[in-house]
Design an enzyme around this catalytic site. Structure first.
Site, PDB file in Angstrom:
ATOM      1  N   LYS A 266       0.826  -1.198   0.000  1.00 50.59           N
ATOM      2  CA  LYS A 266       0.000   0.000   0.000  1.00 50.59           C
ATOM      3  C   LYS A 266       0.867   1.257   0.000  1.00 50.59           C
ATOM      4  O   LYS A 266       2.027   1.217   0.428  1.00 50.59           O
ATOM      5  CB  LYS A 266      -0.891   0.025   1.252  1.00 50.59           C
ATOM      6  CG  LYS A 266      -1.965  -1.029   1.305  1.00 50.59           C
ATOM      7  CD  LYS A 266      -2.748  -0.923   2.612  1.00 50.59           C
ATOM      8  CE  LYS A 266      -3.857  -1.956   2.697  1.00 50.59           C
ATOM      9  NZ  LYS A 266      -4.941  -1.691   1.735  1.00 50.59           N
ATOM     10  N   ARG A 340     -10.667 -11.254   1.704  1.00 49.79           N
ATOM     11  CA  ARG A 340     -11.560 -12.268   1.127  1.00 49.79           C
ATOM     12  C   ARG A 340     -10.945 -13.659   1.201  1.00 49.79           C
ATOM     13  O   ARG A 340     -11.651 -14.659   1.218  1.00 49.79           O
ATOM     14  CB  ARG A 340     -11.903 -11.878  -0.307  1.00 49.79           C
ATOM     15  CG  ARG A 340     -10.758 -11.853  -1.266  1.00 49.79           C
ATOM     16  CD  ARG A 340     -11.037 -11.052  -2.520  1.00 49.79           C
ATOM     17  NE  ARG A 340     -11.063  -9.621  -2.227  1.00 49.79           N
ATOM     18  CZ  ARG A 340     -11.335  -8.685  -3.134  1.00 49.79           C
ATOM     19  NH1 ARG A 340     -11.614  -9.036  -4.382  1.00 49.79           N
ATOM     20  NH2 ARG A 340     -11.324  -7.417  -2.818  1.00 49.79           N
TER      21      ARG A 340
END
Length: 504
Positions: A266, A340
């Site tokens: 990130k 996920r």
């Protein structure tokens, strides 16, 4: 914080022992019997007559050592029609006025004849605005508000709403506490210890480590955790309030205790906020704390896959293929789509082991949800219309709203790959939906809902911090499920067995 519900007339409220008093004034009070002569009512009517209190909800006027009122400080605040939204607005405004004048250890919230929904809103609002994080602040001031008395016209009429609100407050504050903690004070092991602390309240807790998870075949969860020095924890909580044969509701909370993005790193700006990436897990802990207080007649299981997502020599790489608990293979195209991956193993495990009546996962899953819905509503996806409607209604009832988004099969096309059964990302377009479509592959025919709380779990900027959402929504939903379960007629065979075992 301690809460107490009291039946208090205006006269009794004026003489109640508290450091401060907040008097909520609905529009209907303007038309009440003018013959009432208690000090609070007289003062409020005079302030309105003099034009010192505008009619808009949230407008307030303050007094200090008002004659005939025992509380040292007093705030009179408009709450409009007395609805939940206006009450929350009023309490927030009044608390800001009190806070500016210094600490108030004990507070009386005088609500009069406001309805149960307003009482619940007031309890939640005062807890929300008075919360203060202190765990890692060396010279932090202790929480100024220790006890809140809630004065109403008829305590019996609002007792149920009050009890639920107090349970929600305690659960929400537990969720906020853990989500606010820096990642080095909220490791997967720390989260497991927080779950184990619930055992003393009657919650069954099981904690698994890397070896147990590997034996189960949870390759997706293992892949996310393998770049970190912190060992993963897979936490299973069980609340048993109904019979063994009653299928539970399963709550699955994303527990990424810090998310660097892994190899798909990130940007540095605001990466500190990735300590909030375990807000789903924190909300599950909060819900179970509330269940321990409310003791509803249903069964609930909570599953928290907890780990860090870190870069390193052992970290999973873009293009790697892993085998999930369900047996499906996953090509990891982006290591920053890790939530996920841990959720899919937990969902498949919940379905196989517990055969729940419904599964709900809670996750700070996608930035795309923030773009779509901002910070007002959580994103809701569901395979079952009744489940979706129940969650929508629960959220609206407690001021923790969500919004249903689509699950059309066409969205799954973006997840196709030549190298595995499914890819973990599908591009930028409809990213919030394709993330939900990925999870849907692992729930089978079980009624399932997905709450993307990326925009609602925390507040950024100067007031940065966790909100504790969606604990209120989930607690209300579970309360409603318990009520529905209780309303179902007992099967004849069950009634016969109970009659046979009844003592004379």
């Amino acid at each position: 914080m301690d809460f107490e519900l009291c039946t208090l007339t205006p006269h009794a409220a004026a003489s109640h022992d508290a450091d401060a008093l907040i008097l909520l004034w609905p529009d209907a009070a303007d038309r009440a019997d003018p013959a009432l002569a208690d000090p609070l009512t007289l003062w409020a009517r005079q302030a309105i007559a003099d034009g010192d209190l505008a009619a808009d909800a949230g407008q307030w006027v303050a007094a200090y050592r008002l004659p005939g009122v025992r509380a040292r400080r007093l705030v009179l605040v408009r709450c409009g029609d007395g609805g939940a939204r206006r009450v929350r607005q009023a309490v927030a405004g009044a608390w800001a006025a009190l806070k500016a004048g210094g600490p108030a250890g004990t507070l009386l919230l005088q609500l009069g004849a406001l309805p149960p929904v307003a009482v619940a809103a007031a309890v939640q609002a005062i807890a929300q605005v008075s919360y203060r994080y202190t765990t890692t602040v060396t010279e932090a001031k202790p929480r100024s508000l220790r006890r809140v008395a809630v004065g109403v016209a008829d305590a019996a009429a609002v007792q149920t709403a009050f009890d639920e609100a107090v349970a929600i407050v305690h659960g929400q504050e537990l969720a906020r506490e853990w989500a606010n903690r820096p990642a080095n004070h909220a490791t997967p092991t720390d989260l497991a210890e927080a779950a184990l602390a619930l055992k003393k309240h009657g919650i069954a807790v099981e904690v698994m480590g890397p070896k147990e998870v590997a034996k189960l075949g949870m390759g997706a969860l293992l892949a996310v955790s393998q770049g970190s020095a912190q060992p993963l924890r897979f936490i299973v909580l069980q609340y048993r309030g109904a019979g063994k044969r009653v299928a539970p509701v399963a709550l699955v909370g994303k527990g990424i205790t810090f998310d660097t993005g892994g190899i798909s790193l990130k940007p540095a700006a605001e990466m500190d906020e990735m300590k909030f990436d375990m807000s789903g897990a924190a909300s599950v802990l909060g819900v179970f704390a509330a269940l321990a207080r409310l003791r509803p007649a249903l069964n609930v299981v909570g599953l928290i896959p907890a780990c860090e997502n870190m870069p390193g020599g052992r970290a999973v790489k873009p293009g790697d293929v892993v085998r999930s608990f369900s047996g499906q293979t996953i090509e990891i195209l982006n290591t920053d789509a890790e939530g996920r991956l841990i959720l899919c193993d937990a969902l498949a495990y919940a379905r196989q082991r517990f055969q729940p009546s419904a599964m709900i996962d809670i996750a700070t899953l996608t930035g795309a949800c923030v773009i779509a819905l901002g910070h007002v509503r959580s994103g809701l996806f569901a395979t079952d219309d009744a489940l979706a409607q129940a969650l929508l209604q629960a959220g609206d009832a407690v001021g923790d709203p969500c919004w249903r988004l689509p699950l059309d099969d066409e969205y799954a096309e973006a997840l196709k790959t030549s190298f595995a059964d499914v890819a973990n990302v599908g591009g930028r377009a409809a990213g919030v939906v394709t993330a939900a479509k990925f999870l849907q592959r692992f729930v089978g025919d079980t009624a399932w809902a997905h709450l993307d709380i990326a925009g609602t779990a925390w507040t950024g900027g100067k007031e940065k911090g966790a909100t504790g959402r969606p604990v209120p929504l989930l607690v209300r939903f579970l309360q409603q499920q318990a009520a529905s379960l209780a309303a179902k007629p007992t099967p004849p065979a069950a009634r016969t067995r109970r009659a046979a075992t009844r003592r004379p």
